[in-house]
Design a protein around this motif. Structure first.
Motif, mmCIF file in Angstrom:
data_model
loop_
_atom_site.group_PDB
_atom_site.id
_atom_site.type_symbol
_atom_site.label_atom_id
_atom_site.label_comp_id
_atom_site.label_asym_id
_atom_site.label_seq_id
_atom_site.Cartn_x
_atom_site.Cartn_y
_atom_site.Cartn_z
ATOM 1 N N UNK A 65 0.799 -1.224 0.000
ATOM 2 C CA UNK A 65 0.000 0.000 0.000
ATOM 3 C C UNK A 65 0.831 1.273 0.000
ATOM 4 N N UNK A 66 2.131 1.173 -0.274
ATOM 5 C CA UNK A 66 2.972 2.367 -0.269
ATOM 6 C C UNK A 66 2.441 3.382 -1.293
ATOM 7 N N UNK A 67 2.514 4.637 -0.917
ATOM 8 C CA UNK A 67 2.125 5.702 -1.843
ATOM 9 C C UNK A 67 0.656 6.072 -1.749
ATOM 10 N N UNK A 68 -0.149 5.246 -1.098
ATOM 11 C CA UNK A 68 -1.558 5.596 -0.900
ATOM 12 C C UNK A 68 -2.414 5.548 -2.149
ATOM 13 N N UNK A 78 -9.986 5.638 5.803
ATOM 14 C CA UNK A 78 -9.148 5.292 4.658
ATOM 15 C C UNK A 78 -8.340 4.038 4.981
ATOM 16 N N UNK A 79 -8.461 3.020 4.129
ATOM 17 C CA UNK A 79 -7.676 1.797 4.323
ATOM 18 C C UNK A 79 -7.086 1.370 2.983
ATOM 19 N N UNK A 80 -5.999 0.649 3.075
ATOM 20 C CA UNK A 80 -5.344 0.131 1.882
ATOM 21 C C UNK A 80 -6.123 -1.077 1.356
ATOM 22 N N UNK A 81 -6.562 -0.998 0.098
ATOM 23 C CA UNK A 81 -7.362 -2.089 -0.471
ATOM 24 C C UNK A 81 -6.514 -3.316 -0.803
ATOM 25 N N UNK A 94 -18.076 -0.008 1.886
ATOM 26 C CA UNK A 94 -16.883 0.459 1.182
ATOM 27 C C UNK A 94 -17.292 1.589 0.229
ATOM 28 N N UNK A 95 -16.477 2.626 0.203
ATOM 29 C CA UNK A 95 -16.685 3.699 -0.784
ATOM 30 C C UNK A 95 -15.378 3.882 -1.539
ATOM 31 N N UNK A 96 -15.471 3.855 -2.862
ATOM 32 C CA UNK A 96 -14.305 4.096 -3.711
ATOM 33 C C UNK A 96 -14.455 5.476 -4.341
ATOM 34 N N UNK A 97 -13.459 5.872 -5.098
ATOM 35 C CA UNK A 97 -13.519 7.194 -5.741
ATOM 36 C C UNK A 97 -14.756 7.292 -6.645
ATOM 37 N N UNK A 98 -15.190 6.160 -7.192
ATOM 38 C CA UNK A 98 -16.366 6.196 -8.070
ATOM 39 C C UNK A 98 -17.635 6.538 -7.309
ATOM 40 N N UNK A 121 -2.317 16.024 -11.929
ATOM 41 C CA UNK A 121 -1.385 15.930 -13.046
ATOM 42 C C UNK A 121 -1.828 14.794 -13.944
ATOM 43 N N UNK A 122 -1.116 13.666 -13.888
ATOM 44 C CA UNK A 122 -1.529 12.508 -14.686
ATOM 45 C C UNK A 122 -2.776 11.857 -14.098
ATOM 46 N N UNK A 123 -3.030 12.099 -12.816
ATOM 47 C CA UNK A 123 -4.235 11.591 -12.167
ATOM 48 C C UNK A 123 -4.073 10.254 -11.466
ATOM 49 N N UNK A 124 -2.899 9.626 -11.598
ATOM 50 C CA UNK A 124 -2.746 8.285 -11.011
ATOM 51 C C UNK A 124 -2.919 8.312 -9.490
ATOM 52 N N UNK A 125 -2.471 9.371 -8.856
ATOM 53 C CA UNK A 125 -2.541 9.421 -7.394
ATOM 54 C C UNK A 125 -3.830 10.029 -6.874
ATOM 55 N N UNK A 126 -4.650 10.596 -7.765
ATOM 56 C CA UNK A 126 -5.751 11.461 -7.327
ATOM 57 C C UNK A 126 -6.774 10.742 -6.458
ATOM 58 N N UNK A 127 -7.175 9.537 -6.856
ATOM 59 C CA UNK A 127 -8.188 8.814 -6.071
ATOM 60 C C UNK A 127 -7.702 8.597 -4.638
ATOM 61 N N UNK A 128 -6.444 8.229 -4.502
ATOM 62 C CA UNK A 128 -5.898 7.984 -3.172
ATOM 63 C C UNK A 128 -5.874 9.239 -2.321
#
Ligand code: FES
Length: 175
Positions: A65-68, A78-81, A94-98, A121-128
């Motif tokens: 779960x490094x990086x969130x 918030x928990x690591x999936x 459970x609630x996800x970004x969706x 930016x690229x959005x990869x980290x945004x949901x976390x």
């Protein structure tokens, strides 16, 4: 009584393979919908979300779960999936970004703040970040820079300063 058991023999097997026990299923709610998982109870929630339900907004990060990148809300926290097996999620919400936007499509205040502060930016980290930020704002309605910097999330595109502003903007909006 089965014949084998009556004769004091071990349970029947197919060749060398012992049949798996019947699984009852794990019931849980994801983004307000009810689901039943009948597969491997040790499957990480992250694989269930991404590979079974095709909810791919939650991203793959480190194996621990490094990086969130893989954060979701479970019971509002918030928990690591990747670290949470399905077996531990019976009855969970459970609630996800969706699931952050309202049914009418209006964004969560923190999602809007990310847009307003150009924190994507690229959005990869945004949901976390969104999930961690919502958890933080629930615990600390007025977070400091230090509170935000202590979140486990990392952005490889260098958006941390703008993310910090977005979380503070959302805190102000909900004050
Ligand atoms: Fe690209 Fe954060 S926006 S990793």
């Amino acid at each position: 009584m089965p014949l084998a058991q009556a004769q004091g023999l071990p349970p029947a097997t197919t060749g060398d393979i012992t049949p798996e026990p019947v699984r009852e299923g794990i019931d849980l709610t994801i983004n307000g919908e009810r689901f039943r998982h009948t597969g491997d109870p040790l499957m990480p929630l992250l694989w269930y979300l991404r590979d079974v339900l095709r909810l791919t907004g939650t991203k793959v990060g480190g194996a621990h779960g490094e990086g969130g990148y893989d954060l979701v809300l479970v019971g509002g926290k918030a928990v690591s999936a990747i670290k949470r097996p399905m077996a531990e999620l019976a009855g969970a919400r459970v609630v996800t970004v969706e699931g952050l936007a309202s049914a009418d499509g209006s964004l969560h205040p923190l999602q809007q703040a990310f847009i307003d502060e150009d924190a994507i930016g690229c959005g990869y980290c945004t949901a976390g970040w969104l999930i961690a930020g919502i958890d933080l704002l629930t615990r600390k309605p007025k977070p400091s820079d230090d509170d935000i910097d202590k979140l486990p999330n990392r952005c490889r595109c260098g958006c941390q300063t703008r993310v910090r502003r977005a979380i503070k903007r959302a805190a102000g909006a909900s004050a």
